[in-house]
Design a protein around this motif. Structure first.
Motif, mmCIF file in Angstrom:
data_model
loop_
_atom_site.group_PDB
_atom_site.id
_atom_site.type_symbol
_atom_site.label_atom_id
_atom_site.label_comp_id
_atom_site.label_asym_id
_atom_site.label_seq_id
_atom_site.Cartn_x
_atom_site.Cartn_y
_atom_site.Cartn_z
ATOM 1 N N LYS A 154 -5.773 -0.693 -2.562
ATOM 2 C CA LYS A 154 -6.841 0.191 -3.066
ATOM 3 C C LYS A 154 -7.809 0.523 -1.935
ATOM 4 O O LYS A 154 -8.174 -0.327 -1.136
ATOM 5 C CB LYS A 154 -7.620 -0.480 -4.209
ATOM 6 N N LEU A 155 -8.202 1.786 -1.923
ATOM 7 C CA LEU A 155 -9.150 2.275 -0.925
ATOM 8 C C LEU A 155 -10.307 2.964 -1.624
ATOM 9 O O LEU A 155 -10.108 3.651 -2.624
ATOM 10 C CB LEU A 155 -8.463 3.286 0.007
ATOM 11 N N ASP A 156 -11.481 2.797 -1.084
ATOM 12 C CA ASP A 156 -12.639 3.540 -1.551
ATOM 13 C C ASP A 156 -12.358 5.015 -1.263
ATOM 14 O O ASP A 156 -11.939 5.367 -0.153
ATOM 15 C CB ASP A 156 -13.884 3.063 -0.796
ATOM 16 N N GLU A 157 -12.570 5.870 -2.236
ATOM 17 C CA GLU A 157 -12.278 7.301 -2.084
ATOM 18 C C GLU A 157 -13.026 7.934 -0.907
ATOM 19 O O GLU A 157 -12.592 8.937 -0.353
ATOM 20 C CB GLU A 157 -12.597 8.057 -3.373
ATOM 21 N N ASN A 158 -14.160 7.344 -0.517
ATOM 22 C CA ASN A 158 -14.937 7.875 0.611
ATOM 23 C C ASN A 158 -14.175 7.820 1.928
ATOM 24 O O ASN A 158 -14.512 8.538 2.864
ATOM 25 C CB ASN A 158 -16.260 7.123 0.758
ATOM 26 N N VAL A 159 -13.141 6.968 1.998
ATOM 27 C CA VAL A 159 -12.406 6.826 3.245
ATOM 28 C C VAL A 159 -11.698 8.137 3.624
ATOM 29 O O VAL A 159 -11.538 8.447 4.800
ATOM 30 C CB VAL A 159 -11.425 5.630 3.194
ATOM 31 N N ASN B 79 -0.307 -5.719 0.724
ATOM 32 C CA ASN B 79 -1.476 -4.916 1.078
ATOM 33 C C ASN B 79 -1.248 -4.235 2.430
ATOM 34 O O ASN B 79 -1.578 -3.064 2.608
ATOM 35 C CB ASN B 79 -2.736 -5.784 1.123
ATOM 36 N N PHE B 80 -0.677 -4.976 3.384
ATOM 37 C CA PHE B 80 -0.375 -4.423 4.706
ATOM 38 C C PHE B 80 0.486 -3.172 4.549
ATOM 39 O O PHE B 80 0.167 -2.098 5.077
ATOM 40 C CB PHE B 80 0.344 -5.481 5.536
ATOM 41 N N SER B 81 1.559 -3.304 3.788
ATOM 42 C CA SER B 81 2.466 -2.184 3.584
ATOM 43 C C SER B 81 1.768 -1.017 2.878
ATOM 44 O O SER B 81 1.932 0.145 3.265
ATOM 45 C CB SER B 81 3.676 -2.645 2.765
ATOM 46 N N ALA B 82 0.980 -1.313 1.864
ATOM 47 C CA ALA B 82 0.300 -0.262 1.095
ATOM 48 C C ALA B 82 -0.699 0.508 1.956
ATOM 49 O O ALA B 82 -0.803 1.739 1.860
ATOM 50 C CB ALA B 82 -0.411 -0.866 -0.117
ATOM 51 N N ILE B 83 -1.428 -0.192 2.809
ATOM 52 C CA ILE B 83 -2.412 0.471 3.678
ATOM 53 C C ILE B 83 -1.705 1.379 4.682
ATOM 54 O O ILE B 83 -2.117 2.522 4.903
ATOM 55 C CB ILE B 83 -3.304 -0.565 4.391
#
Length: 192
Positions: A44-49, A125-129
Protein backbone atom coordinates in the motif's frame (compact mmCIF):
# COMPACT_ATOMS: atom_id res chain seq x y z
CA UNK A 1 26.59 -6.61 5.75
CA UNK A 2 25.34 -4.77 8.84
CA UNK A 3 28.45 -2.55 8.74
CA UNK A 4 27.74 -1.48 5.17
CA UNK A 5 24.15 -0.63 6.00
CA UNK A 6 25.22 1.13 9.20
CA UNK A 7 27.58 3.31 7.17
CA UNK A 8 24.80 4.08 4.71
CA UNK A 9 22.41 4.92 7.51
CA UNK A 10 25.05 7.05 9.17
CA UNK A 11 25.49 9.00 5.94
CA UNK A 12 21.74 9.31 5.58
CA UNK A 13 21.24 10.56 9.09
CA UNK A 14 24.45 12.53 9.50
CA UNK A 15 22.70 15.75 8.56
CA UNK A 16 19.45 14.79 10.23
CA UNK A 17 18.26 16.07 13.56
CA UNK A 18 16.49 12.82 14.38
CA UNK A 19 19.07 11.95 17.00
CA UNK A 20 18.22 8.26 16.82
CA UNK A 21 20.83 5.56 16.96
CA UNK A 22 21.17 3.22 14.02
CA UNK A 23 19.80 0.21 15.83
CA UNK A 24 16.54 2.03 16.53
CA UNK A 25 16.19 2.69 12.79
CA UNK A 26 16.34 -1.06 12.13
CA UNK A 27 13.83 -1.70 14.89
CA UNK A 28 11.56 0.89 13.27
CA UNK A 29 11.94 -0.83 9.86
CA UNK A 30 10.99 -4.18 11.34
CA UNK A 31 8.09 -2.80 13.38
CA UNK A 32 6.71 -1.07 10.26
CA UNK A 33 7.15 -4.25 8.23
CA UNK A 34 5.40 -6.38 10.85
CA UNK A 35 2.52 -3.88 10.88
CA UNK A 36 2.14 -4.32 7.11
CA UNK A 37 1.19 -7.94 7.73
CA UNK A 38 -1.02 -7.23 10.74
CA UNK A 39 -2.84 -4.36 9.02
CA UNK A 40 -2.97 -6.15 5.65
CA UNK A 41 -1.31 -3.17 3.95
CA UNK A 42 1.47 -4.92 2.05
CA UNK A 43 2.33 -2.85 -1.01
CA UNK A 44 0.00 0.00 0.00
CA UNK A 45 1.14 3.48 -0.90
CA UNK A 46 -0.13 6.86 0.15
CA UNK A 47 -1.85 8.31 -2.93
CA UNK A 48 0.28 11.47 -2.56
CA UNK A 49 3.31 9.48 -3.74
CA UNK A 50 2.02 9.64 -7.33
CA UNK A 51 1.90 13.43 -7.11
CA UNK A 52 5.47 13.40 -5.84
CA UNK A 53 6.50 11.20 -8.77
CA UNK A 54 4.79 13.61 -11.16
CA UNK A 55 6.65 16.58 -9.62
CA UNK A 56 9.95 14.75 -10.08
CA UNK A 57 9.15 13.93 -13.72
CA UNK A 58 11.11 16.87 -15.14
CA UNK A 59 14.08 16.48 -12.80
CA UNK A 60 17.31 14.50 -12.88
CA UNK A 61 17.06 10.98 -11.35
CA UNK A 62 19.30 12.19 -8.52
CA UNK A 63 16.26 14.12 -7.24
CA UNK A 64 14.30 10.88 -6.89
CA UNK A 65 17.06 9.64 -4.59
CA UNK A 66 17.02 12.88 -2.59
CA UNK A 67 13.23 12.69 -2.24
CA UNK A 68 13.43 9.11 -1.05
CA UNK A 69 15.79 10.29 1.71
CA UNK A 70 13.22 12.89 2.78
CA UNK A 71 10.48 10.26 2.83
CA UNK A 72 12.65 7.92 4.92
CA UNK A 73 13.11 10.68 7.47
CA UNK A 74 9.31 10.97 7.66
CA UNK A 75 9.04 7.18 8.28
CA UNK A 76 7.22 6.75 4.95
CA UNK A 77 9.14 3.61 4.11
CA UNK A 78 6.93 2.22 1.33
CA UNK A 79 6.70 5.61 -0.36
CA UNK A 80 10.47 6.16 -0.05
CA UNK A 81 11.03 2.74 -1.59
CA UNK A 82 8.61 3.41 -4.46
CA UNK A 83 10.25 6.74 -5.31
CA UNK A 84 13.70 5.20 -4.98
CA UNK A 85 12.96 2.33 -7.35
CA UNK A 86 11.21 4.61 -9.82
CA UNK A 87 14.30 6.81 -9.70
CA UNK A 88 16.46 3.73 -10.27
CA UNK A 89 14.52 2.94 -13.45
CA UNK A 90 14.91 6.51 -14.68
CA UNK A 91 18.59 6.42 -13.70
CA UNK A 92 19.15 3.14 -15.56
CA UNK A 93 17.50 4.61 -18.66
CA UNK A 94 19.50 7.86 -18.56
CA UNK A 95 22.76 5.96 -18.18
CA UNK A 96 22.41 5.27 -21.89
CA UNK A 97 22.84 8.99 -22.60
CA UNK A 98 25.09 10.37 -19.87
CA UNK A 99 27.82 9.51 -17.40
CA UNK A 100 27.34 9.81 -13.66
CA UNK A 101 29.94 10.99 -11.23
CA UNK A 102 31.30 8.72 -8.54
CA UNK A 103 29.57 10.97 -6.00
CA UNK A 104 26.18 10.36 -7.69
CA UNK A 105 26.76 6.62 -7.79
CA UNK A 106 27.89 6.55 -4.14
CA UNK A 107 24.76 8.38 -3.00
CA UNK A 108 22.56 6.00 -4.97
CA UNK A 109 24.35 2.95 -3.56
CA UNK A 110 24.17 4.21 0.04
CA UNK A 111 20.43 4.79 -0.20
CA UNK A 112 19.98 1.48 -2.04
CA UNK A 113 21.43 -0.27 1.02
CA UNK A 114 19.06 1.57 3.34
CA UNK A 115 15.93 0.99 1.22
CA UNK A 116 16.75 -2.67 0.66
CA UNK A 117 17.37 -3.27 4.36
CA UNK A 118 13.76 -2.22 4.90
CA UNK A 119 12.30 -4.05 1.89
CA UNK A 120 14.05 -7.33 2.70
CA UNK A 121 11.98 -7.52 5.88
CA UNK A 122 8.96 -8.59 3.79
CA UNK A 123 9.42 -10.28 0.43
CA UNK A 124 5.80 -9.70 -0.65
CA UNK A 125 6.00 -6.00 0.15
CA UNK A 126 9.34 -5.78 -1.71
CA UNK A 127 7.76 -7.30 -4.80
CA UNK A 128 4.61 -5.14 -4.56
CA UNK A 129 6.59 -1.89 -4.26
CA UNK A 130 8.78 -2.74 -7.24
CA UNK A 131 5.70 -3.73 -9.26
CA UNK A 132 4.05 -0.40 -8.46
CA UNK A 133 7.16 1.49 -9.57
CA UNK A 134 7.41 -0.58 -12.78
CA UNK A 135 3.74 0.03 -13.57
CA UNK A 136 4.17 3.77 -13.01
CA UNK A 137 7.33 3.87 -15.16
CA UNK A 138 5.59 2.15 -18.08
CA UNK A 139 2.46 4.30 -17.80
CA UNK A 140 4.21 7.66 -17.45
CA UNK A 141 6.81 8.99 -19.82
CA UNK A 142 9.81 10.66 -18.22
CA UNK A 143 9.78 14.30 -19.38
CA UNK A 144 13.41 14.87 -18.32
CA UNK A 145 14.51 12.25 -20.87
CA UNK A 146 11.56 11.01 -22.89
CA UNK A 147 10.93 7.39 -23.74
CA UNK A 148 10.85 8.58 -27.36
CA UNK A 149 14.64 8.91 -27.34
CA UNK A 150 15.00 5.15 -27.06
CA UNK A 151 11.81 3.18 -26.33
CA UNK A 152 13.57 -0.16 -26.13
CA UNK A 153 16.00 1.01 -23.44
CA UNK A 154 13.21 2.84 -21.59
CA UNK A 155 11.22 -0.38 -21.39
CA UNK A 156 14.29 -2.44 -20.48
CA UNK A 157 15.02 -0.14 -17.53
CA UNK A 158 11.75 -1.26 -15.93
CA UNK A 159 11.79 -4.81 -17.28
CA UNK A 160 14.97 -5.50 -15.30
CA UNK A 161 13.19 -4.67 -12.03
CA UNK A 162 10.07 -6.52 -13.13
CA UNK A 163 12.14 -9.69 -13.60
CA UNK A 164 13.73 -9.16 -10.19
CA UNK A 165 10.31 -8.80 -8.56
CA UNK A 166 9.07 -11.96 -10.27
CA UNK A 167 12.07 -13.88 -8.91
CA UNK A 168 11.19 -12.73 -5.39
CA UNK A 169 7.73 -14.27 -5.75
CA UNK A 170 8.83 -17.43 -7.58
CA UNK A 171 11.53 -18.07 -4.98
CA UNK A 172 9.88 -16.38 -2.01
CA UNK A 173 10.60 -19.23 0.40
CA UNK A 174 14.31 -18.91 -0.35
CA UNK A 175 14.33 -15.12 0.01
CA UNK A 176 12.11 -15.19 3.10
CA UNK A 177 14.44 -17.68 4.81
CA UNK A 178 17.58 -15.74 3.87
CA UNK A 179 16.18 -12.38 4.94
CA UNK A 180 14.61 -13.80 8.12
CA UNK A 181 18.04 -15.10 9.11
CA UNK A 182 19.46 -11.63 8.47
CA UNK A 183 16.83 -10.17 10.78
CA UNK A 184 17.39 -12.81 13.50
CA UNK A 185 21.14 -12.17 13.37
CA UNK A 186 20.52 -8.46 13.76
CA UNK A 187 18.09 -8.93 16.66
CA UNK A 188 20.56 -11.29 18.36
CA UNK A 189 23.28 -8.64 17.97
CA UNK A 190 20.97 -6.15 19.69
CA UNK A 191 20.69 -8.45 22.71
CA UNK A 192 24.45 -8.62 23.20
Amino acid sequence: MKNIINIALLLLLSYSSLGQDLDSIYVKFYKYSDALITNKTIGKLDENVYGIAKQLNTLHPREFINKSIELLKEDKFNEASFIFYLGNMRWKYIENFTKYTDKDNKLKQDINDVINSFLRSNVNNFSAIINAAVKYHFANDYAFCSRKKNPLQYDEAAAFYNRMSNQFIINQDYFRAMWSKERRDFENDLKK
